[in-house]
Design an enzyme around this catalytic site. Structure first.
Site, mmCIF file in Angstrom:
data_model
loop_
_atom_site.group_PDB
_atom_site.id
_atom_site.type_symbol
_atom_site.label_atom_id
_atom_site.label_comp_id
_atom_site.label_asym_id
_atom_site.label_seq_id
_atom_site.Cartn_x
_atom_site.Cartn_y
_atom_site.Cartn_z
ATOM 1 N N ASP A 20 0.873 -0.891 0.194
ATOM 2 C CA ASP A 20 0.208 0.114 0.333
ATOM 3 C C ASP A 20 0.696 1.205 0.290
ATOM 4 O O ASP A 20 1.759 1.346 0.659
ATOM 5 C CB ASP A 20 -0.623 0.120 1.368
ATOM 6 C CG ASP A 20 -1.801 0.987 1.406
ATOM 7 O OD1 ASP A 20 -1.911 1.990 0.433
ATOM 8 O OD2 ASP A 20 -3.025 1.099 2.576
ATOM 9 N N ASP B 138 -3.057 2.579 -5.890
ATOM 10 C CA ASP B 138 -1.762 2.691 -5.040
ATOM 11 C C ASP B 138 -1.825 1.274 -3.994
ATOM 12 O O ASP B 138 -0.577 0.818 -2.808
ATOM 13 C CB ASP B 138 -1.739 3.275 -3.655
ATOM 14 C CG ASP B 138 -3.264 3.358 -2.919
ATOM 15 O OD1 ASP B 138 -4.174 2.905 -3.688
ATOM 16 O OD2 ASP B 138 -3.476 4.346 -2.353
ATOM 17 N N GLU B 139 -2.242 0.196 -4.636
ATOM 18 C CA GLU B 139 -2.073 -1.679 -4.108
ATOM 19 C C GLU B 139 -1.705 -1.864 -4.416
ATOM 20 O O GLU B 139 -2.675 -2.372 -5.824
ATOM 21 C CB GLU B 139 -3.415 -1.662 -3.558
ATOM 22 C CG GLU B 139 -3.683 -0.842 -1.579
ATOM 23 C CD GLU B 139 -5.236 -1.018 -0.736
ATOM 24 O OE1 GLU B 139 -5.413 -2.517 -1.321
ATOM 25 O OE2 GLU B 139 -5.375 0.549 -0.910
#
Length: 454
Positions: free
Chosen positions: A17, A109-110
DNA sequence: TCTGGGGTCCTAGGACCC
DNA sequence: TCTGGGGTCCTAGGACCC
């Protein structure tokens, strides 16, 4: 007897993350920003993402920019730059991919990675892989990541969220209860406000008047240790699944590979100031339809059912659904259908702030294959034109050529937003690179596609 | 949380059929 | 005309995620 893996990691699932991802990308792109209060979301008027320096001074998500400026006069506020975030996102995936091909690109973003079985090929333990992934991400991308390792996706999420920013948390099966005991149940991935309130009602009320007091939140462990039959009696399937993952089962598989099979594609845009102008609002809708169709074509899909809606200044929605006998991908067809029914939704004197289109019943079957009456020639011609339009747009930028019905949304943008959204990260880099020069080209030669719409 | 944009999955209930 | 049971399909809307 073969040596079985010690049961601390029956499966080894990694979750990565990016910390304050958008703001961090801005800092990585422009190192002069490092150490400063950086906030993104300028085009929205509220904060999307903020650097930890800004967080430390009280900036929170969705805070108004005017308020932030009062709080921190020297704050640097930037518009979202999804092209850049997308590139960093790709680099993130590639680094994780060094350790396994089993990657789920979960969001910009993960990502998740299944490391199970990779100790031998990688010649290191799962813990070492987690450490190395984090080290390489931080070092090569110039921003920090929070990494979690556990036995399934829900627990890997718990782990990566445990310490932020720049955390590395490893939760083997035998330690799960230690973490869950300290975690309020509403922090679990998939348990939202409604469900946590419900759990609170079911479990929290039992101990009202207890020494711990009624304000105390139910923990994830208290939920996890309930009997499966009890969970089944009170909760729907998704929560039964979460319950099983909180007990260490591997329920949610990783979704590996590129996404092409959308259940729906939607485009909506808010414009400021809000408008009473029917033509203008219709043009906004037309532009959304064009954008949705661009995405539809990029994935080789056709739609057979769609809904359009208008959103009033009071946040009320008015819209309707249209069903076709054939699947299509041509924006003009959708615009024509919407035009025919637009009056049913439009209210004179109403003040509108957004429009939207949702394309449903997507398939990769073309309407023309069903067409027995010579219209297929026309369909083919229109598709040839659209392919050419896509090529021009790829070269000079989105909406270099556009429908006449979209004219007022494109040539008099009430509010210029920050480009394409969250989910378009899969764009070819070629197209992305062309986007910047495209902005200028559009100003120069922007041609309305007048001939295509009656 | 005074509110941007893009998704997914699940369930309840109605329509319709045998 | 009334009553029983069961199945499928579809839709609206809820809940959740980033």
């Amino acid at each position: 007897m073969p040596i079985l893996s010690h049961h601390s990691f029956p499966r080894a699932i990694l979750h990565v993350d990016g910390d304050s991802f958008f703001a961090s990308c801005e800092v990585a792109k422009n190192p002069a920003l490092r150490g400063k209060c950086v906030v993104t979301g300028k085009e929205r008027g509220i904060a999307s993402s903020m650097s930890y320096e800004a967080k430390a001074r009280g900036v929170t998500r969705a805070m108004r920019l005017s308020e932030i400026r009062k709080l921190i006069p020297e704050v640097i506020i930037l518009p979202s730059d999804y092209e850049t975030y997308s590139l960093y996102s790709q680099r993130m995936y590639e680094i994780v991919r060094r350790y396994t091909e089993d990657i789920e690109e979960y969001s910009i973003d993960e990502c998740f990675a299944d490391l199970t079985g990779m100790r031998r090929p990688n010649k290191m333990s799962y813990e070492q892989m987690a450490m190395k992934v984090k080290h390489e991400l931080d070092g090569e991308l110039g921003m920090t990541f929070s990494v979690g390792l556990s036995v399934n996706k829900v627990m890997a999420k718990v782990a990566s969220k445990w310490r932020k920013p720049s955390g590395l948390t490893i939760i083997p099966g035998y330690n799960m209860h230690l973490y869950l005991a300290k975690l309020p149940v509403e922090k679990v991935w998939g348990i939202g406000p409604q469900t946590s309130a419900y759990i609170q009602k079911l479990l929290g009320s039992a101990r009202v008047g207890s020494a711990r007091g009624r304000a105390e939140s139910v923990t994830a462990l208290e939920f996890a240790t309930r009997d499966p039959e009890w969970v089944k009696a009170h909760f729907s399937k998704p929560f039964q699944e979460i319950h099983r993952e909180l007990n260490g089962s591997f329920v949610y598989p990783l979704v590996v590979g590129e996404k092409h099979d959308y259940a729906s594609i939607s485009k909506t845009r808010t414009f400021t100031p809000p408008s009473k102008d029917r033509e203008f609002v219709f043009a906004q809708l037309s532009k959304n339809i064009e954008n949705a169709c661009i995405k539809l074509r990029r994935h080789g899909l056709f739609t057979k059912r769609f809904a359009f809606f208008l959103k009033t200044q009071e946040f009320r929605y008015a819209g309707l659904e249209i069903k076709l006998s054939q699947a299509i991908s041509v924006p003009q067809e959708i615009v024509r259908n919407v035009r025919e029914r637009f009056a049913e939704v439009w209210r004179d004197g109403g003040l509108y702030r957004a429009t939207g289109i949702v394309l449903m019943d997507l398939s990769n079957k073309n309407a023309s294959t069903m067409d027995l009456f010579g219209d297929s020639l026309k369909v083919e011609k229109v598709q040839a034109v659209l392919s050419a339009v896509d090529a021009v747009d790829a070269k000079f930028g989105k909406h270099t050529v556009f429908l006449g019905s979209s004219f007022r949304a494109i040539k008099e943008p009430a509010h210029q937003d920050g480009g394409f959204g969250h989910n378009d990260r899969g764009e070819a880099s070629e197209r992305r690179k062309n986007l910047l020069k495209g902005e200028n080209a559009r100003q120069r030669l922007g041609l309305p596609f007048l001939g295509m719409v009656r």
